[in-house]
Design a protein around this motif. Structure first.
Motif, short mmCIF file in Angstrom:
data_model
loop_
_atom_site.label_atom_id
_atom_site.label_comp_id
_atom_site.label_asym_id
_atom_site.label_seq_id
_atom_site.Cartn_x
_atom_site.Cartn_y
_atom_site.Cartn_z
N VAL A 91 -16.83 -44.59 7.25
CA VAL A 91 -18.17 -44.13 6.56
C VAL A 91 -18.76 -45.35 6.28
N ILE A 92 -19.83 -45.24 6.48
CA ILE A 92 -20.81 -46.55 6.11
C ILE A 92 -21.91 -46.26 4.87
N ASP A 93 -22.03 -44.88 4.93
CA ASP A 93 -22.87 -44.57 3.77
C ASP A 93 -22.84 -43.29 3.48
N ILE A 94 -23.30 -42.77 2.26
CA ILE A 94 -23.33 -41.23 1.79
C ILE A 94 -24.61 -41.36 1.02
N SER A 95 -25.53 -40.37 1.20
CA SER A 95 -26.87 -40.35 0.50
C SER A 95 -26.55 -39.42 -0.63
N PRO A 96 -27.43 -39.27 -1.63
CA PRO A 96 -27.57 -38.51 -2.79
C PRO A 96 -27.41 -37.04 -2.37
N ALA A 97 -27.83 -36.66 -1.04
CA ALA A 97 -28.06 -35.48 -0.69
C ALA A 97 -26.66 -35.10 0.09
N LEU A 98 -25.77 -35.95 0.22
CA LEU A 98 -24.38 -35.90 0.91
C LEU A 98 -24.46 -35.89 2.42
N GLN A 99 -25.29 -36.70 2.83
CA GLN A 99 -25.55 -36.77 4.13
C GLN A 99 -24.67 -38.14 4.41
N VAL A 100 -23.58 -37.78 5.60
CA VAL A 100 -22.46 -38.81 5.67
C VAL A 100 -22.65 -39.72 6.94
N GLU A 101 -22.77 -40.79 6.89
CA GLU A 101 -22.89 -41.72 8.04
C GLU A 101 -21.61 -42.45 8.46
N ILE A 102 -21.22 -42.16 9.75
CA ILE A 102 -20.20 -42.45 10.22
C ILE A 102 -20.17 -43.53 11.41
N ILE A 103 -19.72 -44.72 11.89
CA ILE A 103 -19.20 -45.19 12.95
C ILE A 103 -18.01 -44.87 13.31
N SER A 104 -17.84 -44.43 14.66
CA SER A 104 -16.67 -43.87 15.23
C SER A 104 -16.09 -44.67 16.72
N GLY A 105 -14.87 -45.29 16.60
CA GLY A 105 -14.56 -45.54 18.02
C GLY A 105 -14.75 -44.57 19.07
N GLN A 106 -14.57 -43.24 18.84
CA GLN A 106 -14.57 -42.26 19.70
C GLN A 106 -15.86 -41.53 20.05
N CYS A 107 -16.79 -41.36 18.86
CA CYS A 107 -18.05 -40.93 19.17
C CYS A 107 -19.24 -41.85 18.78
N GLY A 108 -19.20 -43.01 18.46
CA GLY A 108 -20.15 -43.85 18.02
C GLY A 108 -20.76 -43.50 16.66
N TYR A 109 -22.09 -43.70 16.71
CA TYR A 109 -22.76 -43.15 15.31
C TYR A 109 -22.78 -41.88 15.15
N PRO A 263 -8.35 -50.70 -6.22
CA PRO A 263 -9.03 -49.46 -5.66
C PRO A 263 -9.87 -49.97 -4.29
N GLU A 264 -9.88 -49.43 -3.17
CA GLU A 264 -10.81 -49.70 -2.36
C GLU A 264 -12.12 -49.18 -2.28
N ASN A 265 -12.81 -49.74 -3.22
CA ASN A 265 -14.13 -49.11 -3.78
C ASN A 265 -15.44 -49.62 -3.38
N GLU A 266 -15.36 -50.42 -2.12
CA GLU A 266 -16.69 -50.79 -1.71
C GLU A 266 -17.81 -49.49 -1.38
N LEU A 267 -17.23 -48.46 -1.06
CA LEU A 267 -18.04 -47.53 -0.83
C LEU A 267 -18.64 -47.00 -2.13
N SER A 268 -17.70 -46.86 -3.01
CA SER A 268 -17.99 -46.35 -4.38
C SER A 268 -19.03 -47.18 -5.09
N THR A 269 -19.09 -48.32 -4.89
CA THR A 269 -20.02 -49.44 -5.53
C THR A 269 -21.31 -49.16 -4.85
N LYS A 270 -21.29 -48.94 -3.38
CA LYS A 270 -22.54 -49.13 -2.81
C LYS A 270 -23.07 -47.58 -3.09
N LEU A 271 -22.68 -46.56 -3.41
CA LEU A 271 -23.05 -45.34 -3.98
C LEU A 271 -23.55 -45.31 -5.40
#
Length: 419
Positions: A91-109, A263-271
Motif C-alpha cells: 500500500v503506497i497511499d490512503i486518501s482521507p476518502a479511503l481510496q487505497v493505492e497499491i503496487i502489486s507484483g501480480q496486478c501492477g498499480y 512500529p512499522e509506521n511509515e504509512l501512518s505518518t504519511k497519513l
C-alpha cells in the motif's frame, strides 16, 4: 490471491501477519462482506513463519503451538471465510476518502475504494544506526530477527562465535537457538540494569543454557576489517555513559542486535495520523480507530506486544469495529480521556467509553516490587512485581467507568504503603 479483485471493499487490511489475519476473521464474523488483506511478503503469516519455537497460543487456543502452527490456524480460518489475500503487494497511499493505492507484483498499480481500513503492518527491529555504536563496519553485524530468518528459514548460520547486544525477546530466543546449533554464544550485553525481555525467556533461553547475561553493559566499539573479530564491552554508569576505563574485549565473529522493536509506521505518518511518542504508534480510541475517520490500527503497528495472543485479541476487536463502521454503524464517541500518571510509560487505547467492557494495555517505566496500580479513585490492583518488558492487561467493567463520564482518568503505579 484466492479470488478476483474488486473495485470496492467493505474492509481493507494492510498486513497479513497475525494482526491482519485476526482482524479479517473478526470483520467477516461481524458481518462485513468483501474483505481484502494486502501483504508485502509472498505468503501470509508475518513474523510467525520464522518463529519455529513453541510458546504461542496458550491464551488464545489454550494449547502450546509453534509460530507457523499458530499462523496456519488463522490462515486456514481466513481462507475458509473467502477473504481475499493479495500477497507480494504494497500500500503506497490512503486518501482521507479511503481510496487505497497499491503496487502489486501480480496486478501492477491498483486503486481500490474501502469503507474501512485496518492498519496491521507490524513492527521492525532497531538497527545499529539507531544507537550509533562506534567502530568499523565489518560483516557479521545484523539484527537478531535477520539471524532468526537465516537459521530457521534458509538453513544458514550467521556465525560460530556469537555476541548479542540487547536482551530483547528475539535476542534471547536466538541465543538458545544458536546454542542448540552448536554455536558458542559468548554473552548477552544489556545497557539497562534489567532485562528488556520476558522473565521466562531469560530463564529458558539463557539460564538453562549457561549463557551469561551482563546487565548495565554495552558494546563500546566493534573491531574487524572484513568481518567482526572482537568487541570492546564497557560497563554503563547511571544508565547513560559507558565507562571505558573498565572496558574489556570479547572475541567473536558475529554481533546480533536485539535492541528493541518499533512500529512499522511509515504509512501512518504519511497519513498524518496523531501519533503517540511513547509507543511509536498512532493514537486510537476505544474502538481502535485512529485520528483519520474510518482507519483503525491494531497489533504491533499500534504498540509492541509481548505475546502474539494479545495481538490477536486486540485485532479481533479492531476487525469487529471496522466491520461495524463499514456497514454504517458508528458507535458513540469516547467521553473519557485516559492519562498516564506516576510510573506509567505507555497505555493504549487513549480514550474510553463506559458503554461496554474495556481492555487497557500498559507498561511501567521501571521495575517495581510490591506496588499498587490505580485508575482514578474507583479501581486498584496490587502486584508483587512489575517490569517494563511485560505488558499489563486490564479489563474494566462499564460500571467502573461510569463515574468518570466526560472526565480524565489517570493511571498510576505507586509502592504499597506499609501499615
Amino acid at each position: 490471491m484466492n479470488s478476483p479483485l474488486k473495485k470496492q471493499y467493505d474492509v481493507v487490511i494492510v498486513g497479513g501477519g497475525p494482526a491482519g489475519l485476526a482482524a479479517a476473521l473478526s470483520a467477516r464474523k461481524s458481518g462485513a462482506g468483501d474483505i481484502l488483506i494486502i501483504e508485502r511478503e509472498v505468503e501470509a503469516g508475518g513474523i510467525l513463519n520464522q518463529c519455529i519455537h513453541s510458546g504461542f497460543g496458550l491464551h488464545h487456543f489454550k494449547e502450546e503451538l509453534t509460530g507457523p502452527e499458530y499462523a496456519e490456524r488463522f490462515i486456514g480460518s481466513v481462507l475458509s471465510e473467502n477473504v481475499t489475500v493479495l500477497t507480494n503487494s504494497y500500500v503506497i497511499d490512503i486518501s482521507p476518502a479511503l481510496q487505497v493505492e497499491i503496487i502489486s507484483g501480480q496486478c501492477g498499480y491498483l486503486s481500490l475504494q474501502a469503507r474501512a481500513v485496518v492498519l496491521a503492518m507490524g513492527c521492525r527491529e532497531r538497527t545499529r544506526g539507531a544507537i550509533r555504536t562506534p567502530g568499523f563496519r565489518p560483516a557479521g553485524v545484523m539484527t537478531a530477527g535477520l539471524a532468526q530468518k537465516l537459521v530457521n528459514m534458509k538453513g544458514l548460520l550467521p556465525g560460530r562465535r556469537i555476541a548479542i547486544l540487547g536482551s530483547g525477546d528475539i535476542g534471547l530466543i536466538m541465543a538458545r537457538r544458536l546454542a542448540l546449533e552448536g554455536c558458542d554464544v559468548v554473552g548477552v550485553y544489556e545497557f539497562s540494569p534489567y532485562s528488556s525481555g520476558l522473565t521466562r525467556n531469560v530463564v529458558q533461553c539463557l539460564d538453562d543454557f549457561d549463557i551469561p547475561l551482563h546487565l548495565s553493559a554495552t558494546v563500546a566499539f566493534i573491531h574487524g576489517r572484513d568481518r567482526v573479530d572482537h568487541l570492546t564491552i564497557a560497563p554503563v554508569i547511571n544508565q547513560s555513559t559507558p565507562d571505558l576505563s573498565r572496558s574489556w574485549d570479547v572475541d567473536c565473529d558475529t554481533l546480533l542486535l536485539s535492541i528493541g522493536l518499533i512500529p512499522e509506521n511509515e504509512l501512518s505518518t504519511k497519513l498524518r495520523l496523531h501519533m503517540d511518542a511513547a509507543t511509536g504508534g498512532p493514537q486510537v480510541s476505544s474502538t481502535l480507530e485512529t485520528s483519520l475517520p474510518g482507519v483503525f490500527a491494531c497489533g504491533n503497528v499500534l504498540h509492541v506486544h509481548d505475546i502474539v495472543d494479545f495481538v490477536s485479541e486486540e485485532s479481533l476487536r479492531a476487525g469487529q469495529f471496522a466491520a461495524e463502521l463499514a456497514m454504517g454503524k458508528r458507535r458513540p464517541g469516547d467521553n473519557i480521556a485516559l492519562q498516564k500518571g506516576a510510573n506509567i510509560a505507555s497505555c493504549v487505547p487513549h480514550s474510553l467509553s463506559p458503554d461496554r467492557e474495556q481492555v487497557i494495555y500498559l507498561r511501567v517505566k521501571q521495575p517495581m516490587k510490591n506496588c499498587t496500580l490505580t485508575l482514578g479513585d474507583r479501581y486498584e490492583k496490587k502486584f508483587r512485581m512489575l517490569i517494563p518488558a511485560e505488558m499489563i492487561r486490564l479489563t474494566l467493567a462499564p460500571e467502573v467507568l461510569d463515574h468518570y463520564f466526560g472526565d480524565n482518568l489517570k493511571i498510576e503505579v505507586h509502592p504499597q504503603e506499609v501499615e
